[in-house]
Design an enzyme around this catalytic site. Sequence first.
Site, short mmCIF file in Angstrom:
data_model
loop_
_atom_site.label_atom_id
_atom_site.label_comp_id
_atom_site.label_asym_id
_atom_site.label_seq_id
_atom_site.Cartn_x
_atom_site.Cartn_y
_atom_site.Cartn_z
N TYR A 1 49.15 22.43 44.57
CA TYR A 1 49.83 22.93 43.37
C TYR A 1 50.99 23.86 43.75
O TYR A 1 52.09 23.76 43.22
CB TYR A 1 48.82 23.67 42.47
CG TYR A 1 49.46 24.28 41.25
CD1 TYR A 1 49.81 23.48 40.16
CD2 TYR A 1 49.73 25.65 41.18
CE1 TYR A 1 50.41 24.04 39.04
CE2 TYR A 1 50.32 26.21 40.07
CZ TYR A 1 50.66 25.41 39.00
OH TYR A 1 51.26 25.95 37.89
N ASP B 1 42.76 29.72 47.18
CA ASP B 1 42.94 30.95 46.41
C ASP B 1 43.82 31.96 47.14
O ASP B 1 43.65 32.19 48.33
CB ASP B 1 41.56 31.60 46.20
CG ASP B 1 41.28 31.92 44.76
OD1 ASP B 1 41.98 31.39 43.88
OD2 ASP B 1 40.34 32.71 44.50
C1 UD1 Z 1 47.54 30.14 40.03
C2 UD1 Z 1 48.84 30.89 40.15
C3 UD1 Z 1 49.52 31.00 38.80
C4 UD1 Z 1 49.59 29.64 38.13
C5 UD1 Z 1 48.19 29.07 37.99
C6 UD1 Z 1 48.22 27.69 37.34
C7 UD1 Z 1 48.46 32.48 41.97
C8 UD1 Z 1 48.40 33.90 42.38
N1 UD1 Z 1 48.62 32.24 40.67
O1 UD1 Z 1 46.65 30.91 39.38
O2 UD1 Z 1 50.84 31.47 39.00
O3 UD1 Z 1 50.16 29.75 36.89
O4 UD1 Z 1 47.67 28.93 39.30
O5 UD1 Z 1 46.95 27.19 37.17
O6 UD1 Z 1 48.40 31.58 42.78
N2 UD1 Z 1 38.16 32.53 39.11
C9 UD1 Z 1 36.88 32.99 39.03
N3 UD1 Z 1 36.03 32.40 38.14
C10 UD1 Z 1 36.42 31.39 37.32
C11 UD1 Z 1 37.75 30.92 37.42
C12 UD1 Z 1 38.60 31.52 38.32
O7 UD1 Z 1 36.48 33.90 39.76
O8 UD1 Z 1 35.59 30.90 36.53
C13 UD1 Z 1 39.09 33.19 40.03
C14 UD1 Z 1 39.85 32.27 40.96
O9 UD1 Z 1 39.09 31.95 42.11
C15 UD1 Z 1 41.07 33.13 41.26
C16 UD1 Z 1 41.29 33.93 39.97
O10 UD1 Z 1 40.08 33.85 39.26
O11 UD1 Z 1 40.81 34.04 42.31
C17 UD1 Z 1 42.39 33.37 39.09
O12 UD1 Z 1 42.18 31.96 38.96
P1 UD1 Z 1 43.00 31.09 37.92
O13 UD1 Z 1 42.97 31.71 36.59
O14 UD1 Z 1 42.56 29.68 38.07
O15 UD1 Z 1 44.49 31.25 38.41
P2 UD1 Z 1 45.18 31.23 39.90
O16 UD1 Z 1 44.63 30.13 40.72
O17 UD1 Z 1 45.22 32.61 40.43
#
Ligand code: UD1
Length: 323
Positions: free
Chosen positions: A151, A281
């Site tokens: 991505y 991540d």
């Molecule tokens: C990433 C990008 C963001 C983009 C998005 C699109 C980064 C810093 N950010 O977001 O710019 O718009 O992708 O999808 O790379 N998590 C949990 N539990 C859950 C779900 C997620 O702990 O049930 C954690 C993930 O492991 C992560 C964080 O929450 O560490 C954020 O996850 P998520 O909301 O999916 O976004 P990013 O992957 O950070």
Amino acid sequence: MASSLKKYVVTGGAGFIGSALVRTLLQRVQTGGGSVTVIDNLLTGNAANLEEVRDNVEWHKLDIRDADSLAPAMAGADTVFHLAAIPSVPRSIDDPIPSHSVNIDGTFNVLRAAQLAKVRRVVYAASSSAYGDTEVLPKSEGMLPQPLSPYAVQKLVGEQYAAAFSKCYGLETVALRFFNVYGPRQDPSSAYSGVLSLFMRHLLAGTRPQIFGDGEQSRDFTYVEDVAELCWKASQATGVSGKMYNGGNGGCYTLNEIWALLQRMEGVELPATYGEPRAGDVRASMADTVAAKRYLGHDPQVSIEDGLKRTLEWYRGQTANTP
Ligand code: UD1
């Protein structure tokens, strides 16, 4: 001959961020004149996101992978806001082919169609994931990209394609690296949904969320209306073509902090469960907002507390309306 009444096209206009941008644009055209066109194939978008404004936009149900279909929607457009994408880092790891073709080929198709239609400017939704793990925070535009997932690569390629179209064809482009956008209408129904939408769902259901890793990973959570306003500003700023800017808030919160804050807001105790860290991540994320403020006039208005409150109220309303 282009009409003086401007036409704004939003690809992904039925999506979470796209539908907020459509509302912002509709407010603008109400006072300044013009029209708003939505391109969306409803793969990750949802027609309900445009419910009360549906009659005020022209809708093209198109897939941006189908290059030939884009020309009629682009005809006469002043600005194209290219937000259509298959988001999610883990989704791009589990199922890389669709996200590759939408996020890279689709972006190329949109840029090419815009160029051929003599569109003035394309504003492109890039991603903070392009930075990967940097040694220092905040992350500023001059840092070397270090993408950690398909991505992140796809979004970076789109950004560079936008810059190349600006250099080679004179199509004005501005890329905005969004930082973890949240707010009303973010779909919480999939395992690939943004973490705050999942937190909201758990909070209202009284269930415990799962945190991947130790919860000390941090994000610059950015309220969707601030992002929509920034898109507008990026469409109007001068001297910025071919450039990329951060679309963040400049804040930095760990998942543990946010979940604790949400529990306090609701007066509940629902300890999270913890699982393995997620592949691809990023550990820490925070935007340097100096350049976006200086060159685009970025001026985020919504604090994390306020944004979480507004978002929670929206999800509460949705829950109340579900039979
Ligand atoms: C990433 C990008 C963001 C983009 C998005 C699109 C980064 C810093 N950010 O977001 O710019 O718009 O992708 O999808 O790379 N998590 C949990 N539990 C859950 C779900 C997620 O702990 O049930 C954690 C993930 O492991 C992560 C964080 O929450 O560490 C954020 O996850 P998520 O909301 O999916 O976004 P990013 O992957 O950070």
